[in-house]
Design a protein around this motif. Structure first.
Motif, PDB file in Angstrom:
ATOM      1  N   TRP A  29       0.821  -1.206   0.000  1.00 31.33           N
ATOM      2  CA  TRP A  29       0.000   0.000   0.000  1.00 31.33           C
ATOM      3  C   TRP A  29       0.858   1.261   0.000  1.00 31.33           C
ATOM      4  CZ3 TRP A  29      -4.620   1.512  -1.189  1.00 31.33           C
ATOM      5  CH2 TRP A  29      -5.126   2.719  -0.708  1.00 31.33           C
ATOM      6  N   ARG A  30       1.987   1.245   0.638  1.00 28.80           N
ATOM      7  CA  ARG A  30       2.848   2.429   0.698  1.00 28.80           C
ATOM      8  C   ARG A  30       3.388   2.770  -0.685  1.00 28.80           C
ATOM      9  NH1 ARG A  30       8.584   2.827   4.067  1.00 28.80           N
ATOM     10  NH2 ARG A  30       9.183   4.920   3.301  1.00 28.80           N
ATOM     11  N   TYR A  31       3.883   1.774  -1.410  1.00 30.61           N
ATOM     12  CA  TYR A  31       4.402   2.034  -2.751  1.00 30.61           C
ATOM     13  C   TYR A  31       3.276   2.377  -3.728  1.00 30.61           C
ATOM     14  CZ  TYR A  31       8.937   0.265  -1.216  1.00 30.61           C
ATOM     15  OH  TYR A  31      10.129   0.094  -0.551  1.00 30.61           O
ATOM     16  N   PHE A  32       2.098   1.825  -3.476  1.00 31.48           N
ATOM     17  CA  PHE A  32       0.956   2.178  -4.315  1.00 31.48           C
ATOM     18  C   PHE A  32       0.618   3.655  -4.169  1.00 31.48           C
ATOM     19  CE2 PHE A  32      -3.663   2.875  -4.377  1.00 31.48           C
ATOM     20  CZ  PHE A  32      -3.931   2.591  -5.702  1.00 31.48           C
ATOM     21  N   ARG A  33       0.638   4.166  -2.948  1.00 30.39           N
ATOM     22  CA  ARG A  33       0.355   5.581  -2.718  1.00 30.39           C
ATOM     23  C   ARG A  33       1.402   6.474  -3.390  1.00 30.39           C
ATOM     24  NH1 ARG A  33      -4.280   7.553  -1.127  1.00 30.39           N
ATOM     25  NH2 ARG A  33      -3.236   9.167   0.066  1.00 30.39           N
ATOM     26  N   GLN A  34       2.654   6.020  -3.423  1.00 31.39           N
ATOM     27  CA  GLN A  34       3.684   6.806  -4.089  1.00 31.39           C
ATOM     28  C   GLN A  34       3.533   6.769  -5.615  1.00 31.39           C
ATOM     29  OE1 GLN A  34       7.442   5.297  -2.677  1.00 31.39           O
ATOM     30  NE2 GLN A  34       7.166   6.091  -0.592  1.00 31.39           N
ATOM     31  N   SER A  35       2.986   5.693  -6.148  1.00 28.01           N
ATOM     32  CA  SER A  35       2.820   5.565  -7.597  1.00 28.01           C
ATOM     33  C   SER A  35       1.559   6.248  -8.096  1.00 28.01           C
ATOM     34  CB  SER A  35       2.774   4.081  -7.988  1.00 28.01           C
ATOM     35  OG  SER A  35       3.935   3.405  -7.559  1.00 28.01           O
TER      36      SER A  35
END
Length: 280
Positions: free
Chosen positions: A94-100
């Motif tokens: 979820w963290r990398y999804f928010r950054q993408s």
């Protein structure tokens, strides 16, 4: 949630999937983006009586898509599909999804402008990707007009292409007995009655099994017409009064020869056993 005009996606991680959780996150989004005039959903368990009350209090018109017909709400279906693909790329993190997500919102659509440009008038700044300062300039009114004209042209060509390869279905009047296609087996083995047609003219409110539901015109057909369009393996061999046929209408056809059903595929033959004799 996705805005139909802007293409802007709003995504949140929910701990539970009930109506209260959905309405709470919608209230947060409405604070940031304003209250919409229409909301379209598939009528799932989270979007029923309690959700109807929520929309009534917020002065929102809740529109339902046809059951078992994803194309009636294809904009939301495509938005969910694209976000799931984006979530799978960083291995469901979820963290990398928010950054993408901001980077995805900067991707231009078919009209040449990105969702961020339609909403904010400029691209979102992403520190992870080096960009020239001019790339964050505001979109001019001329660019907006050109994008609208391009979008209208593409949508018009798409509509013309669809109309060229599709057939016009006959409108159905209320109180018409119809057959409904089973969404799983694809057989026309469910009966229903038309209550009324919806404003879009492509779907109908029908009464089926003592319940009221919505079906697209593709999924229903008049009772008499459906009998003549059945394939050979679904067509009855003898007339049946319960099927809506009256043998007194055509006395000369009361005694007719029963034609055997023709199979579309040959009967599967038993595989042959082949033995090989190897020298010892």
């Amino acid at each position: 949630m996705v805005d139909r005009f802007l293409g802007w996606r709003c995504i949140s991680c929910l701990g539970r999937m009930d109506t209260r959780a959905v309405t709470d996150i919608l209230r947060d989004w409405f604070v940031d983006y304003g209250v919409p005039q229409f909301i379209r959903s598939n009528g799932g368990p989270q979007f029923r009586s309690e959700f109807q009350d929520f929309c009534r209090d917020m002065h929102i018109t809740h529109q339902l898509s046809s059951a078992y017909h994803p194309a009636s709400n294809d904009h939301a279906e495509f938005a969910v599909k694209s976000m799931k693909m984006l979530l799978q790329k960083p291995k469901n993190n979820w963290r990398y999804f928010r950054q993408s997500l901001p980077k995805w919102r900067n991707v231009p659509r078919i009209d040449g402008l990105s969702p961020a440009q339609w909403l904010f008038g400029r691209r979102l700044r992403t520190p992870q990707i080096p960009s020239h300062p001019a790339s964050y300039n505001r979109v001019s009114n001329g660019d907006y007009l050109a994008a609208l004209l391009k979008r209208d042209g593409i949508e018009g060509k798409s509509q013309d292409s669809f109309n060229a390869r599709s057939s016009v279905l006959t409108p159905l009047s209320p109180n018409t007995d119809v057959l409904v296609q089973d969404p799983h087996s694809k057989k026309w083995n469910q009966s229903a009655t038309i209550i009324r047609f919806r404003e879009n003219g492509q779907s109908y409110i029908i009464s089926m099994k003592s319940q009221t539901t919505i079906r697209n015109r593709r999924q229903i057909r008049p009772y008499r017409d459906s009998l003549s369009n059945f394939s050979d393996h679904n067509r009855p061999l003898t007339p049946n009064v319960s099927d809506g046929l009256d043998s007194n209408d055509h006395p000369e056809q009361q005694e007719r020869e029963i034609v055997p059903v023709s199979l579309r595929r040959g009967a599967p033959s038993r595989p042959k056993t082949v033995r090989f004799n190897y020298p010892h």
